[in-house]
Design a protein around this motif. Structure first.
Motif, PDB file in Angstrom:
ATOM      1  N   PRO A   1       0.812  -1.226   0.000  1.00 31.30           N
ATOM      2  CA  PRO A   1       0.000   0.000   0.000  1.00 31.30           C
ATOM      3  C   PRO A   1       0.843   1.273   0.000  1.00 31.30           C
ATOM      4  CG  PRO A   1      -0.352  -1.290   2.024  1.00 31.30           C
ATOM      5  CD  PRO A   1       0.745  -1.955   1.272  1.00 31.30           C
ATOM      6  N   LEU A   2       0.269   2.335  -0.551  1.00 36.75           N
ATOM      7  CA  LEU A   2       0.918   3.650  -0.509  1.00 36.75           C
ATOM      8  C   LEU A   2       0.319   4.434   0.638  1.00 36.75           C
ATOM      9  CD1 LEU A   2       0.888   4.889  -4.239  1.00 36.75           C
ATOM     10  CD2 LEU A   2       2.397   3.257  -3.118  1.00 36.75           C
ATOM     11  N   LYS A   3       1.145   4.769   1.623  1.00 39.74           N
ATOM     12  CA  LYS A   3       0.659   5.617   2.720  1.00 39.74           C
ATOM     13  C   LYS A   3       0.740   7.055   2.233  1.00 39.74           C
ATOM     14  CE  LYS A   3      -0.447   7.309   6.724  1.00 39.74           C
ATOM     15  NZ  LYS A   3      -0.791   8.625   6.127  1.00 39.74           N
ATOM     16  N   VAL A   4      -0.419   7.653   2.114  1.00 46.13           N
ATOM     17  CA  VAL A   4      -0.475   9.031   1.609  1.00 46.13           C
ATOM     18  C   VAL A   4      -1.284   9.897   2.581  1.00 46.13           C
ATOM     19  CG1 VAL A   4      -0.301   8.335  -0.830  1.00 46.13           C
ATOM     20  CG2 VAL A   4      -2.566   8.537   0.242  1.00 46.13           C
ATOM     21  N   HIS A   5      -1.419  11.150   2.235  1.00 41.92           N
ATOM     22  CA  HIS A   5      -2.270  12.090   2.983  1.00 41.92           C
ATOM     23  C   HIS A   5      -3.213  12.686   1.947  1.00 41.92           C
ATOM     24  CE1 HIS A   5      -3.554  15.531   5.296  1.00 41.92           C
ATOM     25  NE2 HIS A   5      -2.732  15.266   6.305  1.00 41.92           N
ATOM     26  N   PHE A   6      -4.521  12.587   2.183  1.00 36.86           N
ATOM     27  CA  PHE A   6      -5.475  13.044   1.179  1.00 36.86           C
ATOM     28  C   PHE A   6      -5.692  14.563   1.192  1.00 36.86           C
ATOM     29  CE2 PHE A   6      -7.181   8.632   2.142  1.00 36.86           C
ATOM     30  CZ  PHE A   6      -6.586   8.051   1.036  1.00 36.86           C
ATOM     31  N   GLY A   7      -5.142  15.237   2.184  1.00 38.28           N
ATOM     32  CA  GLY A   7      -5.324  16.691   2.287  1.00 38.28           C
ATOM     33  C   GLY A   7      -6.656  17.022   2.935  1.00 38.28           C
ATOM     34  N   GLU A   8      -6.623  17.885   3.921  1.00 41.71           N
ATOM     35  CA  GLU A   8      -7.873  18.318   4.587  1.00 41.71           C
ATOM     36  C   GLU A   8      -8.702  19.133   3.596  1.00 41.71           C
ATOM     37  OE1 GLU A   8     -10.628  18.121   6.404  1.00 41.71           O
ATOM     38  OE2 GLU A   8      -9.208  17.532   7.976  1.00 41.71           O
ATOM     39  N   LYS A   9     -10.005  19.108   3.778  1.00 41.98           N
ATOM     40  CA  LYS A   9     -10.875  19.918   2.910  1.00 41.98           C
ATOM     41  C   LYS A   9     -10.460  21.394   3.026  1.00 41.98           C
ATOM     42  CE  LYS A   9     -15.685  20.715   1.864  1.00 41.98           C
ATOM     43  NZ  LYS A   9     -17.076  20.498   2.283  1.00 41.98           N
ATOM     44  N   GLY A  10     -10.264  22.028   1.913  1.00 42.26           N
ATOM     45  CA  GLY A  10      -9.854  23.439   1.931  1.00 42.26           C
ATOM     46  C   GLY A  10      -8.352  23.617   1.783  1.00 42.26           C
ATOM     47  N   ASN A  11      -7.589  22.549   2.061  1.00 40.01           N
ATOM     48  CA  ASN A  11      -6.125  22.634   1.885  1.00 40.01           C
ATOM     49  C   ASN A  11      -5.802  22.540   0.395  1.00 40.01           C
ATOM     50  OD1 ASN A  11      -3.324  21.251   1.586  1.00 40.01           O
ATOM     51  ND2 ASN A  11      -3.334  21.993   3.683  1.00 40.01           N
ATOM     52  N   LYS A  12      -4.892  23.352  -0.064  1.00 42.15           N
ATOM     53  CA  LYS A  12      -4.580  23.388  -1.507  1.00 42.15           C
ATOM     54  C   LYS A  12      -3.167  22.891  -1.806  1.00 42.15           C
ATOM     55  CE  LYS A  12      -8.356  25.867  -2.292  1.00 42.15           C
ATOM     56  NZ  LYS A  12      -9.545  25.022  -2.393  1.00 42.15           N
ATOM     57  N   THR A  13      -2.395  22.601  -0.764  1.00 41.63           N
ATOM     58  CA  THR A  13      -0.972  22.339  -1.001  1.00 41.63           C
ATOM     59  C   THR A  13      -0.541  20.899  -0.693  1.00 41.63           C
ATOM     60  OG1 THR A  13      -0.746  23.562   1.089  1.00 41.63           O
ATOM     61  CG2 THR A  13       0.028  24.645  -0.905  1.00 41.63           C
TER      62      THR A  13
ATOM     63  N   ILE B   1       5.902   4.670   2.028  1.00 44.34           N
ATOM     64  CA  ILE B   1       5.489   5.836   2.812  1.00 44.34           C
ATOM     65  C   ILE B   1       5.756   7.078   1.958  1.00 44.34           C
ATOM     66  CG2 ILE B   1       5.833   7.109   4.979  1.00 44.34           C
ATOM     67  CD1 ILE B   1       4.814   4.285   5.548  1.00 44.34           C
ATOM     68  N   CYS B   2       4.688   7.607   1.404  1.00 40.48           N
ATOM     69  CA  CYS B   2       4.800   8.799   0.552  1.00 40.48           C
ATOM     70  C   CYS B   2       4.578  10.029   1.441  1.00 40.48           C
ATOM     71  CB  CYS B   2       3.745   8.769  -0.550  1.00 40.48           C
ATOM     72  SG  CYS B   2       3.902   7.352  -1.643  1.00 40.48           S
TER      73      CYS B   2
ATOM     74  N   ALA C   1       3.038  22.972  12.670  1.00 42.81           N
ATOM     75  CA  ALA C   1       2.895  23.892  13.798  1.00 42.81           C
ATOM     76  C   ALA C   1       3.510  23.357  15.085  1.00 42.81           C
ATOM     77  CB  ALA C   1       1.418  24.206  14.014  1.00 42.81           C
ATOM     78  N   LEU C   2       3.351  22.085  15.366  1.00 50.26           N
ATOM     79  CA  LEU C   2       3.889  21.539  16.620  1.00 50.26           C
ATOM     80  C   LEU C   2       5.225  20.832  16.439  1.00 50.26           C
ATOM     81  CD1 LEU C   2       0.793  19.981  18.431  1.00 50.26           C
ATOM     82  CD2 LEU C   2       2.131  21.936  19.178  1.00 50.26           C
ATOM     83  N   ALA C   3       5.321  20.025  15.375  1.00 59.08           N
ATOM     84  CA  ALA C   3       6.520  19.197  15.198  1.00 59.08           C
ATOM     85  C   ALA C   3       7.685  19.967  14.603  1.00 59.08           C
ATOM     86  CB  ALA C   3       6.195  17.996  14.316  1.00 59.08           C
ATOM     87  N   GLY C   4       7.450  21.145  14.061  1.00 58.90           N
ATOM     88  CA  GLY C   4       8.510  21.922  13.416  1.00 58.90           C
ATOM     89  C   GLY C   4       8.548  21.653  11.920  1.00 58.90           C
ATOM     90  N   PHE C   5       8.620  20.375  11.573  1.00 61.37           N
ATOM     91  CA  PHE C   5       8.540  19.989  10.172  1.00 61.37           C
ATOM     92  C   PHE C   5       7.831  18.637  10.076  1.00 61.37           C
ATOM     93  CE2 PHE C   5      12.364  17.981  11.735  1.00 61.37           C
ATOM     94  CZ  PHE C   5      12.327  16.726  11.161  1.00 61.37           C
ATOM     95  N   GLY C   6       7.310  18.383   8.911  1.00 61.47           N
ATOM     96  CA  GLY C   6       6.659  17.096   8.675  1.00 61.47           C
ATOM     97  C   GLY C   6       7.304  16.428   7.479  1.00 61.47           C
ATOM     98  N   GLY C   7       7.608  15.148   7.629  1.00 62.39           N
ATOM     99  CA  GLY C   7       8.181  14.364   6.533  1.00 62.39           C
ATOM    100  C   GLY C   7       7.891  12.899   6.805  1.00 62.39           C
ATOM    101  N   ALA C   8       8.897  12.062   6.615  1.00 62.49           N
ATOM    102  CA  ALA C   8       8.682  10.626   6.767  1.00 62.49           C
ATOM    103  C   ALA C   8       8.374  10.226   8.216  1.00 62.49           C
ATOM    104  CB  ALA C   8       9.924   9.879   6.273  1.00 62.49           C
ATOM    105  N   ILE C   9       9.084  10.813   9.169  1.00 64.42           N
ATOM    106  CA  ILE C   9       8.849  10.434  10.575  1.00 64.42           C
ATOM    107  C   ILE C   9       7.430  10.809  10.989  1.00 64.42           C
ATOM    108  CG2 ILE C   9       9.562  10.858  12.970  1.00 64.42           C
ATOM    109  CD1 ILE C   9      12.425  11.225  11.955  1.00 64.42           C
TER     110      ILE C   9
END
Ligand code: SF4
Ligand code: SF4
Length: 343
Positions: free
Chosen positions: A42-54, A146-147, A154-162
């Protein structure tokens, strides 16, 4: 030393190039690291919150999807429900939003069930957690791709693979475990009583009398209010023990989601915004796009993203959250030492 493969691409609009590059990097990684692919990945992805464009749109994953198809490997888009109340809180709504956002190339699996109740406890025996609640359909897999979308958080500083492993693979209860004690503070001096935070809070945890105030027993630490306040009145103790503890909990959950798996990490460093894809509003990137990266090591690939950004700007661009890397390395999640192979 861990290898991180990288191809620079300077525009998120170059979709076909991004998609083909991700496919090429996957192929290179599989061959050079002698990875044996499972029959279902499977591809672990993020579908984006409604209203998010990026968030990273599904067409960028088409190269990876076609690579798997050409190798007779079944796949799906896999995700977990979010902690806050929104369009991705339940499996039914989550799948609907994913489809609305164009994720139609593969079946969609919500790993932790309708309300986040389906999880498997993974034993880790670390400082904060003995066990971590990982979404059942993720915990069951031997291998995932893991895509990740590299950007700020805001809390973690940055978001990536971890981050994608930790919050992204945890069930709702697991997300709550990680957010515990991450309650923001409102400055009564800075607060202008505009009520924006009250309206945005998914838990109705903010009351507004003369000034806004957070009811700690209701707050889930989602940080939405911090992102929305137009007067910068809401903050948390970034450098204090709470923040450090949050980063440690994040790393321990990432360790659980990675444990005993032969995962592949592909990171899309485009649309690098200060906030994350869970924020349901449009944001502007604050630095230029970097490109696509691939590795077998979630720590190395996150470190490489930060280093590439620093190299580009000639200074430390994101300073908060780097502690996550050293803590993650200390508990055996991966290595900050890597060789960057540019293609
Ligand atoms: S959004 Fe900011 S300024 Fe407005 S009420 Fe909340 S804390 Fe006060
Ligand atoms: S962090 Fe802010 S928006 Fe989120 S639950 Fe707590 S008070 Fe509400």
């Amino acid at each position: 030393m861990t290898k991180v493969f990288f191809k620079a691409i300077n525009s998120y609009n170059d979709t076909e190039n991004i998609s083909k590059t991700a496919e090429k990097l996957l192929d290179k990684l599989v061959r050079e690291e002698h990875i044996i692919l499972e029959k279902y990945v499977p591809l672990k992805v993020h579908f984006g919150e409604k209203g998010n464009k990026t968030y990273i749109q599904s067409k960028n994953y088409e190269g990876i999807i076609s690579y798997l198809k050409n190798h007779n490997i079944e796949s799906s888009f896999i995700e977990t429900n979010v902690l806050y109340r929104g369009e991705r809180t339940t499996k039914t709504n989550h799948i609907k939003l994913a489809k609305d956002h164009g994720f139609s190339q593969l079946p969609i699996v919500i790993a932790d069930g309708e309300h986040g109740e389906e999880y498997i406890s993974i034993k880790v025996d670390k400082n904060h957690f003995k066990e971590c609640k990982i979404g059942r359909e993720i915990a069951k897999q031997k291998q995932l791709i893991i895509c990740s979308h590299f950007k700020g958080h805001a809390l973690a500083g940055f978001g990536g693979a971890i981050k994608q492993l930790a919050m992204g693979c945890a069930s709702r209860g697991g997300k709550l475990d990680q957010h515990a004690n991450s309650i923001p503070k409102i400055s009564s001096l800075k607060c202008k009583s505009c009520s924006a935070c009250v309206k945005t809070c998914p838990e109705n945890a903010i009351v507004l009398n003369s000034k806004a105030k957070i009811e700690k027993d209701k707050c889930i630490g989602c940080a939405s209010c911090m992102a929305i306040c137009p007067h910068n009145a809401i903050s948390t103790n970034w450098l204090g023990s709470l923040s450090k503890s949050f980063n440690e909990r994040l790393a321990e959950y990432a360790y659980a989601a990675h444990k005993d798996k032969n995962n592949i990490y592909i990171t899309f460093a485009f649309n690098i915004t200060r906030g994350c894809d869970c924020e349901g509003h449009s944001m502007k990137p604050f630095v230029e796009d970097l490109g696509v990266l691939a590795s077998t090591d979630p720590v190395a690939i996150d470190k490489a993203c930060l280093d590439l950004l620093d190299r580009r700007k000639g200074k430390k661009v994101i300073s908060r959250g780097r502690y996550t890397l050293s803590y993650a390395e200390g508990i055996g999640l991966g290595s900050q030492e890597y060789t960057l192979i540019e293609i």
